[in-house]
Design a protein around this motif. Sequence first.
Motif, PDB file in Angstrom:
ATOM      1  N   ALA A  40       1.204   4.276  -3.148  1.00  0.00           N
ATOM      2  CA  ALA A  40       0.619   5.574  -2.754  1.00  0.00           C
ATOM      3  C   ALA A  40       2.260   6.528  -2.524  1.00  0.00           C
ATOM      4  O   ALA A  40       2.099   7.853  -3.560  1.00  0.00           O
ATOM      5  CB  ALA A  40       1.120   5.752  -1.195  1.00  0.00           C
ATOM      6  N   GLU A  99       1.597   9.195  -6.069  1.00  0.00           N
ATOM      7  CA  GLU A  99       1.832  10.609  -5.677  1.00  0.00           C
ATOM      8  C   GLU A  99       3.056  10.743  -6.937  1.00  0.00           C
ATOM      9  O   GLU A  99       2.494  12.155  -6.842  1.00  0.00           O
ATOM     10  CB  GLU A  99       3.010  10.784  -4.342  1.00  0.00           C
ATOM     11  N   ALA A 102       0.762  -1.328  -0.059  1.00  0.00           N
ATOM     12  CA  ALA A 102       0.332  -0.047   0.279  1.00  0.00           C
ATOM     13  C   ALA A 102       0.257   0.987  -0.391  1.00  0.00           C
ATOM     14  O   ALA A 102       0.679   2.244  -1.087  1.00  0.00           O
ATOM     15  CB  ALA A 102      -1.059   0.045   1.235  1.00  0.00           C
ATOM     16  N   ALA A 103       1.956   1.213   0.709  1.00  0.00           N
ATOM     17  CA  ALA A 103       3.209   2.386   0.793  1.00  0.00           C
ATOM     18  C   ALA A 103       3.386   2.766  -0.834  1.00  0.00           C
ATOM     19  O   ALA A 103       3.785   3.632  -1.040  1.00  0.00           O
ATOM     20  CB  ALA A 103       3.400   2.276   1.507  1.00  0.00           C
TER      21      ALA A 103
END
Length: 74
Positions: A62, A66, A58-59
């Motif tokens: 993200a 971004e 998930a990181a």
Amino acid sequence: MSVNWAALGEVFAVGLVSVAALVALFAMGIRGVSQRVTARAQGGSGVAGLTLAVFCFAACGAVVLEGLFLIVAR
């Protein structure tokens, strides 16, 4: 025409650190999946490995989103 070497060096350094962090996160996610598979093979639940994998992936997602946002927004 002149090159701003300080800005170029800063972009290079930030890019290098970001890529290293992203690769480390992805590797930890793969390790979490591996830990889950090993725990499941030994009769355990593997919840800790799955939690680690989900968090890391998930990181990674993200960070990628971004980056895409920063590119498209300009």
